[in-house]
Design an enzyme around this catalytic site. Structure first.
Site, short mmCIF file in Angstrom:
data_model
loop_
_atom_site.label_atom_id
_atom_site.label_comp_id
_atom_site.label_asym_id
_atom_site.label_seq_id
_atom_site.Cartn_x
_atom_site.Cartn_y
_atom_site.Cartn_z
N ASN A 403 0.83 -1.20 0.00
CA ASN A 403 0.00 0.00 0.00
C ASN A 403 0.87 1.25 0.00
OD1 ASN A 403 -1.95 2.02 0.44
ND2 ASN A 403 -3.25 0.63 1.59
N ASP A 404 1.43 1.60 1.16
CA ASP A 404 2.16 2.86 1.29
C ASP A 404 3.36 2.95 0.36
OD1 ASP A 404 0.40 3.67 3.30
OD2 ASP A 404 1.58 2.66 4.84
N VAL A 405 4.01 1.83 0.07
CA VAL A 405 5.24 1.85 -0.73
C VAL A 405 4.97 2.12 -2.21
CG1 VAL A 405 6.46 0.34 0.85
CG2 VAL A 405 5.22 -0.67 -1.08
N ALA A 443 0.35 3.93 7.21
CA ALA A 443 0.39 5.39 7.31
C ALA A 443 -1.01 5.99 7.44
CB ALA A 443 1.10 5.99 6.09
#
Length: 474
Positions: A403-405, A443
């Site tokens: 997700n965040d990456v 996050a």
């Protein structure tokens, strides 16, 4: 056993530890690196046993029986835990090991203060030399902080405890940094008092404050920063061991602790850079302050979704595919199914590669180990800086549980993750994202990649979805 032989064996063990670190720097040499580490530790342990017998003679026999018994019990427990632990639980195991190293440093410091002559620091009744008191103080408080901080990290990584301090969300309160500063000054004050007086009261006070500080440093840190926490606590455990090594005049402990401490610090710096965090804020425990939006607080938006059959069709008609693994893949244990899918695509002449972000998963190297477990060839696995420029020329990018990456919000000024390097999956011609739901990542931010016209969402357990894709590929 002569002292010259002891020094020589310690030197050989140190070289083995250095070679272990060198080997662990790349997946292709990691097994050899582990072997060097085990050999080095065996040499160091056996040499220490021989040294104890040399210094204490027959009087050491009874004590060594306790030592050997402890090593046998601890070694057996460690082997059983390591064998049974799932890859998704590896970060918790690492945090647990860090806590044990810190606690061991505290216990050694207490034993040394209680009976310094037994540790070779002067004769019975003689005061501890001033320099050794300083080293004991440093080793003890770093070990205490490492222990309590690692316990909190273990709880946060586990995510199955209801205790508030063990939950992934940051625990923050007004005046938190001021309290940490006051406690740190008090800890140093009691430590100096111990160094001057060698009295037990300031020593116990210093340890108590250090245990509390370890908790306060880690609780304001959210789940998104856990990879940095793991590597930072690894560094702390090394410095604790080195500090105690100086107190005991044990060169092997000094060298091993320094290697762990320095390598952990370097890894922490790399992790901070990969997450656009300040290294000094990490050390001061202030990097959990900037969180993202609360998950689920964003407005509901429509996405384009598809089935395993749709994915199989897209992949089969592509010339190049990049797979981006994330923690969702680890939870589903889908790495073997992914390897089978890639094999079928490669049999069709399709180029398949894997893109690894430095902080993908719950600890550094998590995804690399998962893929290695499935025997994915190392030449198909690329780090972010090596593969990012290729996304624009790639037909299909398949994001599995990440997700965040891959969140383009990192490119938007004002975003909580602005400046964080990401995998440029959004540049590919087609993007396929597999997730269980539209829940935000660690996050807590919505991901614009999911709403792009080129993106197709496939919801479900990663292993089940990939297995269905494998069946659908002709």
């Amino acid at each position: 056993m002569s002292m010259n032989l002891v020094v020589l064996l310690y030197l050989v063990a140190s070289v083995c530890f250095i070679q272990a670190l060198k080997g662990l720097s790349h997946p292709t040499t990691s097994r050899l690196g582990n072997l060097f580490g085990m050999v080095g530790m065996a040499i160091a342990a056996l040499t220490t046993v021989g040294l104890i017998y040399k210094l204490a003679g027959e009087a050491a026999t009874t004590g060594m029986l306790y030592v050997i018994g402890g090593v046998a019990v601890g070694g057996t427990l460690g082997a059983v835990m390591a064998k049974r632990v799932e890859m998704t639980k590896m970060p918790e195991l690492v945090a647990f090991m860090h806590s044990m190293i810190g606690l061991a440093a505290v216990f050694i410091a207490i034993a040394t203060v209680a009976e310094p002559w037994a540790m070779g620091l002067g004769g019975r009744g003689d005061p501890i030399p001033m320099g050794n008191r300083v080293e004991l103080f440093i080793g003890a408080f770093v070990g205490a902080i490492t222990f309590s901080g690692s316990v909190i990290a273990f709880g946060k990584l586990s995510g199955k405890y209801k205790f508030r301090l063990f939950q992934g969300a940051p625990v923050q309160f007004q005046g938190q940094h001021l309290l940490n500063l006051v406690l740190a000054i008090a800890m140093l004050g009691f430590g100096i008092a111990f160094v001057v007086t060698q009295d037990w009261v300031p020593f116990w006070a210093m340890l108590a404050i250090a245990f509390v500080l370890g908790v306060l440093i880690i609780i304001p840190i959210g789940g998104a920063d856990m990879p940095v926490v793991v590597s930072m606590l690894n560094s702390y455990s090394g410095w604790a061991a080195a500090g105690i090594g100086f107190s005991l005049n044990n060169s092997m402990l000094i060298i091993a602790g320094s290697l762990v401490g320095s390598s952990g610090a370097i890894l922490s710096y790399i992790m901070c850079k990969a997450m656009n965090r300040s290294f000094f804020n990490v050390i001061l425990g202030g990097f959990g302050q900037e969180g993202g939006a609360v998950a689920g607080a964003t407005e509901q938006r429509s996405v384009k979704s598809g089935s395993a059959d749709d994915v199989a069709f897209m992949l089969s008609n592509a010339d190049s595919v990049i797979i981006v693994p994330g923690y969702g893949l680890a939870v589903a244990r889908a790495q073997h199914a992914v390897k089978e899918m890639a094999h079928k695509l490669q049999a069709k002449g399709i180029q398949v590669r894997y893109a690894i972000h430095p902080v993908a998963g719950r600890m550094p190297g998590h995804m690399n180990v998962l893929l290695a477990e499935a025997e994915v060839p190392y030449d198909q696995v690329a780090e972010m800086e090596d593969i990012n420029s290729d996304f624009g020329q790639t037909d299909v990018v398949m994001v599995l549980g990440a997700n965040d990456v891959v969140n383009p919000a990192a490119l938007v000024k004002g975003s909580p993750i602005y400046g964080m390097p990401i995998l440029d999956a959004y540049k590919a011609r087609t993007v396929i994202v597999n997730k269980r739901s539209m829940a935000a990542g660690y996050a807590g931010l919505d991901n614009e990649l999911f709403y792009m016209d080129k993106t197709m969402m496939v919801f479900g357990d990663a292993k089940k979805v990939v297995e269905d894709i494998v069946k659908a590929i002709e």
